[in-house]
Design a protein around this motif. Sequence first.
Motif, mmCIF file in Angstrom:
data_model
loop_
_atom_site.group_PDB
_atom_site.id
_atom_site.type_symbol
_atom_site.label_atom_id
_atom_site.label_comp_id
_atom_site.label_asym_id
_atom_site.label_seq_id
_atom_site.Cartn_x
_atom_site.Cartn_y
_atom_site.Cartn_z
ATOM 1 N N VAL A 33 0.804 8.492 -4.072
ATOM 2 C CA VAL A 33 -0.180 7.556 -3.478
ATOM 3 C C VAL A 33 -0.010 7.285 -2.326
ATOM 4 O O VAL A 33 -0.817 7.404 -1.338
ATOM 5 N N ASN A 34 1.206 6.826 -2.005
ATOM 6 C CA ASN A 34 1.746 6.498 -0.422
ATOM 7 C C ASN A 34 1.781 7.607 0.279
ATOM 8 O O ASN A 34 1.247 7.538 1.673
ATOM 9 N N ILE A 35 2.160 8.979 -0.332
ATOM 10 C CA ILE A 35 2.207 10.110 0.667
ATOM 11 C C ILE A 35 0.641 10.435 0.961
ATOM 12 O O ILE A 35 0.342 10.675 2.290
ATOM 13 N N PHE A 36 -0.102 10.436 0.153
ATOM 14 C CA PHE A 36 -1.605 10.528 0.078
ATOM 15 C C PHE A 36 -2.219 9.423 1.143
ATOM 16 O O PHE A 36 -3.298 9.751 2.130
ATOM 17 N N LEU A 37 -1.946 8.224 1.224
ATOM 18 C CA LEU A 37 -2.476 7.380 2.112
ATOM 19 C C LEU A 37 -1.916 7.421 3.578
ATOM 20 O O LEU A 37 -2.626 7.345 4.523
ATOM 21 N N ILE A 39 -1.145 10.277 4.694
ATOM 22 C CA ILE A 39 -1.858 11.737 5.208
ATOM 23 C C ILE A 39 -3.300 10.970 5.790
ATOM 24 O O ILE A 39 -3.597 11.339 7.080
ATOM 25 N N ILE A 40 -3.969 10.244 5.188
ATOM 26 C CA ILE A 40 -5.209 9.789 5.352
ATOM 27 C C ILE A 40 -5.305 9.091 6.617
ATOM 28 O O ILE A 40 -6.105 9.004 7.557
ATOM 29 N N ASN A 41 -4.326 8.034 6.700
ATOM 30 C CA ASN A 41 -4.191 7.261 7.775
ATOM 31 C C ASN A 41 -3.681 8.008 8.996
ATOM 32 O O ASN A 41 -4.321 7.596 10.088
ATOM 33 N N TYR A 42 -2.927 8.917 8.960
ATOM 34 C CA TYR A 42 -2.567 9.832 10.132
ATOM 35 C C TYR A 42 -3.915 10.654 10.599
ATOM 36 O O TYR A 42 -4.096 10.760 11.847
ATOM 37 N N TRP A 43 -4.623 10.957 9.735
ATOM 38 C CA TRP A 43 -5.984 11.726 10.148
ATOM 39 C C TRP A 43 -6.979 10.920 10.919
ATOM 40 O O TRP A 43 -7.567 11.304 11.765
ATOM 41 N N THR A 44 -6.948 9.841 10.277
ATOM 42 C CA THR A 44 -8.025 8.809 10.967
ATOM 43 C C THR A 44 -7.420 8.104 12.096
ATOM 44 O O THR A 44 -8.420 8.063 13.087
ATOM 45 N N ASN A 45 -6.407 7.701 12.133
ATOM 46 C CA ASN A 45 -5.870 6.653 13.225
ATOM 47 C C ASN A 45 -4.826 7.075 13.913
ATOM 48 O O ASN A 45 -4.171 6.617 14.834
ATOM 49 N N GLY A 46 -4.125 8.288 13.598
ATOM 50 C CA GLY A 46 -2.907 8.821 14.088
ATOM 51 C C GLY A 46 -1.714 7.561 13.653
ATOM 52 O O GLY A 46 -2.005 6.953 12.375
ATOM 53 N N LEU A 47 -0.954 7.401 14.377
ATOM 54 C CA LEU A 47 0.010 6.252 14.053
ATOM 55 C C LEU A 47 -0.147 4.934 14.690
ATOM 56 O O LEU A 47 0.684 4.084 14.824
ATOM 57 N N SER A 48 -1.400 4.845 15.378
ATOM 58 C CA SER A 48 -1.497 3.681 16.148
ATOM 59 C C SER A 48 -1.692 2.557 15.339
ATOM 60 O O SER A 48 -1.224 1.394 15.650
ATOM 61 N N ALA A 50 -1.117 1.606 11.304
ATOM 62 C CA ALA A 50 -0.664 1.930 10.120
ATOM 63 C C ALA A 50 -1.169 1.077 8.911
ATOM 64 O O ALA A 50 -0.294 0.173 8.311
ATOM 65 N N TRP A 51 -2.222 0.954 8.563
ATOM 66 C CA TRP A 51 -2.777 0.120 7.420
ATOM 67 C C TRP A 51 -2.315 0.346 5.964
ATOM 68 O O TRP A 51 -2.063 -0.420 5.464
ATOM 69 N N PHE A 52 -1.523 1.747 5.942
ATOM 70 C CA PHE A 52 -1.114 2.050 4.466
ATOM 71 C C PHE A 52 0.102 1.339 4.281
ATOM 72 O O PHE A 52 0.498 1.316 3.064
ATOM 73 N N LEU A 53 0.763 0.940 5.308
ATOM 74 C CA LEU A 53 2.075 -0.032 5.093
ATOM 75 C C LEU A 53 1.845 -1.155 4.492
ATOM 76 O O LEU A 53 2.947 -1.537 3.575
ATOM 77 N N TRP A 54 0.633 -1.756 4.454
ATOM 78 C CA TRP A 54 0.493 -3.063 3.492
ATOM 79 C C TRP A 54 0.491 -2.357 2.041
ATOM 80 O O TRP A 54 1.261 -3.127 1.339
ATOM 81 N N VAL A 55 -0.177 -1.385 1.733
ATOM 82 C CA VAL A 55 -0.211 -0.995 0.310
ATOM 83 C C VAL A 55 1.202 -0.702 0.046
ATOM 84 O O VAL A 55 1.878 -0.981 -0.996
ATOM 85 N N THR A 56 2.072 -0.020 0.940
ATOM 86 C CA THR A 56 3.332 0.453 0.667
ATOM 87 C C THR A 56 4.365 -0.673 0.535
ATOM 88 O O THR A 56 5.099 -0.551 -0.530
ATOM 89 N N CYS A 57 4.327 -1.631 1.268
ATOM 90 C CA CYS A 57 5.128 -2.952 1.213
ATOM 91 C C CYS A 57 4.770 -3.467 -0.037
ATOM 92 O O CYS A 57 5.915 -4.114 -0.836
ATOM 93 N N TRP A 58 3.701 -3.925 -0.296
ATOM 94 C CA TRP A 58 3.270 -4.827 -1.554
ATOM 95 C C TRP A 58 3.618 -4.134 -2.807
ATOM 96 O O TRP A 58 4.205 -4.782 -3.936
ATOM 97 N N TRP A 59 3.086 -2.917 -2.809
ATOM 98 C CA TRP A 59 3.368 -2.101 -4.208
ATOM 99 C C TRP A 59 4.768 -2.102 -4.468
ATOM 100 O O TRP A 59 5.447 -2.020 -5.494
ATOM 101 N N GLY A 60 5.612 -1.689 -3.246
ATOM 102 C CA GLY A 60 6.904 -1.533 -3.025
ATOM 103 C C GLY A 60 7.896 -2.760 -3.852
ATOM 104 O O GLY A 60 8.720 -2.635 -4.538
#
Length: 103
Positions: A33-37, A39-48, A50-60
């Motif tokens: 899921v985090n790899i998928f998120l 990729i979505i984040n990179y396609w939509t915002n680049g790395l400017s 990184a909203w997916f890090l919230w999911v990554t950190c809390w789920w982690g």
Amino acid sequence: MENTEKQNKYLRAKERVEAMKKFYNNLTSYIIVNIFLFIINYWTNGLSYAWFLWVTCWWGLGLLFHAAKVFGWNPAFSKEWEERKIKEFMEKEEEDYKSSRWE
């Protein structure tokens, strides 16, 4: 007597294996899921942004607690601590019982 002891050991081992399987399934889901998120984040915002890090950190963090439970990593509440507390409560209960009896 020995047979029931073997059955109990088997059941405890089986429970541990089931808990480990659940943890590894959770870890696999986390990675996919985090790899998928990412990729979505990179396609939509680049790395400017990184909203997916919230999911990554809390789920982690939840995954870390899950691993601690499954593999018995608990420095604050070790088996020795647990045994000491059980003995302490048993002694206190015995003292309370003796002091409440009329002799």
